[in-house]
Design a protein around this motif. Structure first.
Motif, short mmCIF file in Angstrom:
data_model
loop_
_atom_site.label_atom_id
_atom_site.label_comp_id
_atom_site.label_asym_id
_atom_site.label_seq_id
_atom_site.Cartn_x
_atom_site.Cartn_y
_atom_site.Cartn_z
N SER A 1 0.84 -1.20 0.00
CA SER A 1 0.00 0.00 0.00
C SER A 1 0.87 1.25 0.00
O SER A 1 0.62 2.20 -0.74
CB SER A 1 -0.92 -0.01 1.22
OG SER A 1 -1.69 1.18 1.28
N GLU A 2 1.90 1.25 0.85
CA GLU A 2 2.80 2.40 0.90
C GLU A 2 3.55 2.54 -0.42
O GLU A 2 3.79 3.64 -0.91
CB GLU A 2 3.79 2.25 2.06
CG GLU A 2 4.64 3.49 2.28
CD GLU A 2 5.55 3.35 3.49
OE1 GLU A 2 6.35 4.27 3.72
OE2 GLU A 2 5.46 2.32 4.20
N ALA B 1 2.42 1.71 -3.38
CA ALA B 1 1.50 2.29 -4.36
C ALA B 1 1.32 3.79 -4.14
O ALA B 1 1.27 4.58 -5.10
CB ALA B 1 0.15 1.58 -4.27
N ARG B 2 1.23 4.19 -2.83
CA ARG B 2 1.08 5.62 -2.53
C ARG B 2 2.29 6.41 -3.02
O ARG B 2 2.16 7.48 -3.63
CB ARG B 2 0.91 5.82 -1.03
CG ARG B 2 0.74 7.28 -0.63
CD ARG B 2 0.63 7.42 0.89
NE ARG B 2 1.80 6.92 1.58
CZ ARG B 2 2.96 7.59 1.67
NH1 ARG B 2 3.08 8.78 1.10
NH2 ARG B 2 3.97 7.08 2.33
N LEU B 3 3.49 5.86 -2.77
CA LEU B 3 4.70 6.55 -3.20
C LEU B 3 4.78 6.63 -4.72
O LEU B 3 5.25 7.62 -5.28
CB LEU B 3 5.94 5.82 -2.65
CG LEU B 3 6.41 6.27 -1.27
CD1 LEU B 3 7.58 5.43 -0.82
CD2 LEU B 3 6.80 7.74 -1.27
N ARG B 4 4.33 5.57 -5.39
CA ARG B 4 4.33 5.61 -6.85
C ARG B 4 3.43 6.74 -7.37
O ARG B 4 3.76 7.43 -8.32
CB ARG B 4 3.89 4.27 -7.42
CG ARG B 4 4.92 3.17 -7.31
CD ARG B 4 4.49 1.92 -8.06
NE ARG B 4 5.45 0.85 -7.86
CZ ARG B 4 6.60 0.73 -8.53
NH1 ARG B 4 6.91 1.64 -9.44
NH2 ARG B 4 7.41 -0.28 -8.31
N ARG B 5 2.27 6.90 -6.71
CA ARG B 5 1.37 7.98 -7.13
C ARG B 5 2.02 9.34 -6.89
O ARG B 5 1.93 10.23 -7.73
CB ARG B 5 0.05 7.87 -6.37
CG ARG B 5 -0.81 6.68 -6.79
CD ARG B 5 -2.23 6.79 -6.24
NE ARG B 5 -2.26 6.78 -4.79
CZ ARG B 5 -2.37 5.67 -4.06
NH1 ARG B 5 -2.45 4.49 -4.66
NH2 ARG B 5 -2.41 5.73 -2.75
N GLU B 6 2.66 9.48 -5.71
CA GLU B 6 3.31 10.75 -5.39
C GLU B 6 4.44 11.05 -6.38
O GLU B 6 4.60 12.18 -6.83
CB GLU B 6 3.85 10.71 -3.97
CG GLU B 6 2.77 10.73 -2.90
CD GLU B 6 3.36 10.70 -1.50
OE1 GLU B 6 4.60 10.71 -1.37
OE2 GLU B 6 2.58 10.65 -0.52
#
Length: 445
Positions: A56-57, A59-64
């Motif tokens: 999950s983290e 994926a979040r970093l990839r979005r950021e």
């Protein structure tokens, strides 16, 4: 020498946790042993939760990181706001105002990318570890199910462990002796066997594994009576480091270089198994290095061979070595997140451990394409899945897209790909996968 360097990779010790548990001397009715089993299962759940949190983290970093890259592109692109002044001061919005675009420090982008790389590595590490513990639990449960025997019986040779594991399947255990190997192979026969009809499945372990580990991971033996087939569980010879392996190449037969002729060995082994019963169709399944060997058997041929299936194992890039092979049905199962034997193949990247020689294995799509061509049909450029399957317990949702090609191929030949989105080199497969695999093999009549 080349044949083994493509299949060992991470060399996961599948039964390490189970053996550690066994050495404590517990039994199936021992409260202390039960506590250790509960602890082992809790460890698996904890690992899976950690894996989900990291993913999950990640994926979040990839979005950021994507937003950062987009903003940086907007700041640097010539069409961002019309001129250099606009790019420096901001971008005009549709209402005529200006939306301030803060500068994105290079340091922030670098740190985000480094953090993402670190998370990727940790996810892969936890995934391998979680799978290891899952396999250990499966193995322990197999040996202690309904028994009042010490778990220390997990110890012993590959032959001893295979016999203990398969003896409780309800089938009849036979020993198949090859004249050039001291260690016999285990043949599990169904109680109701029919001469000339009962099919035979040969299951091949991965690099560093053995027949017992293979049986624990893919328990075909539990289905010999319900599905009416026989099961042969052979073992590869050991390399200089003591790891068992198969030689899926034409480099034979210098044993000092690990180039034993495993096609000849397995062909003779099947022939000797047929002294117990005249089998019907013969099927090969292999995991990793065993998958390579299953493809090689299909390439070289074997009397009665009807279909092969491989998990996380492919074949060599030089497909001309397979010219003239009789077509057989093929199922290729591969995870897109496999970083040991990559889904995309590895025919161009140099292997740094082999003096820069090009690595030699083909990708999953290459394999179904070439086997289709061998069967006189064409794998489509944009295939559509006929089913979506939930097979890997370590990946959320129905992760496996199943594709197949039947029309236009040689009579009765099916070419199929199960592409497991996000699955690693060691997917967390269970009963659903084994049932689907057995059904596919036996349907190739």
């Amino acid at each position: 020498m080349g044949p083994r360097r493509f299949h060992g990779g991470s060399a996961v010790c599948i039964l390490a946790a189970a053996l550690s548990f066994a050495c404590a001397g517990g039994t199936g009715d021992d409260p202390a042993g039960d506590d250790r089993m509960v602890a082992l299962e809790a460890k698996t759940r904890s690992l899976e939760e950690s894996l989900e949190a990291l993913a999950s983290e990640n994926a979040r970093l990839r979005r950021e990181l994507a937003v950062l890259s987009e903003q940086a592109g907007a700041l640097e692109g010539p069409e961002a706001s019309g001129d250099a002044r606009d790019r420096e001061e901001g971008v005009a919005d549709p209402e005529g105002g200006r939306e301030e675009q803060p500068a994105i420090p290079d340091e922030d982008r670098t740190q985000a990318a480094e953090r993402l790389d670190d998370l990727d590595a940790r996810v892969r590490e936890l995934e391998d570890l979680a799978t290891t513990v899952e396999w250990a639990i499966l193995a322990v449960e197999q040996w202690v199910k309904g028994e009042d025997k010490p778990l220390s019986q997990l110890e012993g040779t590959a032959l001893e462990r295979t016999v203990r594991l398969t003896a409780d399947s309800g089938g009849e255990v036979h020993f198949i002796v090859h004249p050039e190997r001291e260690e016999p192979s285990v043949l599990v026969m169904p109680v109701a066997a029919v001469d000339g009809e009962t099919p035979l499945i040969v299951s091949l372990h991965g690099y560093g594994g053995d027949s017992a580990i293979q049986a624990a991971y893919v328990p075909f033996h539990e289905r010999v009576n319900t599905h009416g087939f026989a099961l042969l569980l052979p073992n590869g010879i050991r390399d200089a480091e003591g790891n068992r392996f198969w030689n899926p190449t034409d480099e034979c037969c210098d044993s000092a270089k690990g180039g034993q002729d495993d096609v000849a060995y397995l062909t003779e082994l099947v022939a000797r198994a047929e002294e117990v019963l005249d089998f019907g169709p013969v099927y090969f399944f292999g995991y990793s290095n065993g998958g390579f060997m299953a493809h090689h058997i299909a390439c070289k041929g074997l009397p009665g061979l009807r279909a092969v299936a491989g998990l996380a194992g492919t074949s060599y890039v030089e497909e001309t070595l397979c010219e003239g092979a009789s077509p057989v049905s093929v199922l290729h199962v591969h995870g897109t997140a496999d970083d040991v034997i990559r889904f995309e193949g590895d025919e161009s990247d140099p292997d740094q451990q082999e003096d820069g020689e090009p690595a030699f294995y083909a990708g999953a799509l290459d394999m179904v394409t070439r086997w289709s061509r061998q069967a006189g049909c064409d794998w489509p450029g944009q295939p559509q899945p006929y089913a979506t399957l939930d097979l890997d317990r370590l990946v959320a949702g129905a992760e496996t897209r199943a594709f197949r090609l039947e029309s236009g191929c040689a009579d009765g030949i099916a070419i199929e790909l199960w592409m497991s989105m996000g699955s690693s080199h060691a997917p967390g497969y269970g009963e659903t996968f084994v049932d689907a695999l057995v059904d596919w093999l036996l349907s190739q009549e």
